[in-house]
Design a protein around this motif. Structure first.
Motif, PDB file in Angstrom:
ATOM      1  N   THR A 193       2.624 -12.394  -0.782  1.00  0.00           N
ATOM      2  CA  THR A 193       2.765 -11.273  -1.738  1.00  0.00           C
ATOM      3  C   THR A 193       2.346 -10.115  -0.552  1.00  0.00           C
ATOM      4  O   THR A 193       1.584 -10.279   0.096  1.00  0.00           O
ATOM      5  N   TYR A 224       2.392  -5.690  -0.695  1.00  0.00           N
ATOM      6  CA  TYR A 224       2.996  -4.234  -1.317  1.00  0.00           C
ATOM      7  C   TYR A 224       3.677  -3.603  -0.476  1.00  0.00           C
ATOM      8  O   TYR A 224       3.883  -3.607   0.835  1.00  0.00           O
ATOM      9  N   ARG A 272       5.684  -4.608  -5.455  1.00  0.00           N
ATOM     10  CA  ARG A 272       5.435  -5.956  -4.671  1.00  0.00           C
ATOM     11  C   ARG A 272       6.459  -6.561  -4.395  1.00  0.00           C
ATOM     12  O   ARG A 272       7.491  -6.911  -5.148  1.00  0.00           O
TER      13      ARG A 272
END
Length: 154
Positions: free
Chosen positions: A95, A97, A111
């Motif tokens: 993950t 951003y 994201r």
């Protein structure tokens, strides 16, 4: 942390960073090599892209829109808070951003949620969920979405 795990994490981190450099630099061929042949990309609000050909078409369409809707067609993606979970020696989930900046400042953000696999000596994205979480009114993405809405009604 074991050395192979550290190496895998850095290879994956490098792949994610190379992706945004390729996207911002218009190096579509190299960017697509970072995706597996059978990769799936799910961009918020757009149809699912299956395989490199559909992913290429998606990015080429975005590139045309950038050139059409921006005075200075420069887009810079910034990645942060990269979280890497190694699920095996050849599988991982990440993950990260992102914040995309244009000549007017922050344009859109969200994201990347990726699944990756290692084939041979390299990691590749097998699945990307591109989660758009916001955009600046009047920015490139806002104008792009408005133009698509007009085209759909025509």
């Amino acid at each position: 942390m074991l050395e192979p795990e550290v190496i895998s994490r850095e290879e994956i981190r490098s792949l994610l960073i190379e992706y945004v450099h390729c996207a911002d630099g218009g190096r579509t061929d190299r960017m697509l090599e970072l995706f597996a042949e059978d990769a799936v990309m799910e961009p918020t609000g757009d149809p699912v892209c299956r395989g490199r050909d559909e992913i290429r078409a998606y990015f080429e369409s975005a590139g045309r829109s950038i050139r059409r809707h921006m005075a200075a067609p420069t887009l810079r993606h910034h990645l942060s808070s990269i979280h890497i979970e190694l699920t095996s020696a050849t599988q991982a989930r990440t993950t990260a951003y992102f914040l995309a900046v244009t000549e007017i400042g922050p344009d859109h953000w969200g994201r990347y949620r990726d699944t990756l696999r290692k084939t041979g000596d390299s990691w590749q994205i097998t699945h990307r969920l591109l989660q758009l979480e916001g955009r600046t009114p009047g920015g490139w993405l806002d104008r792009h979405e408005a133009a698509r809405g007009t085209e759909a009604r025509a």
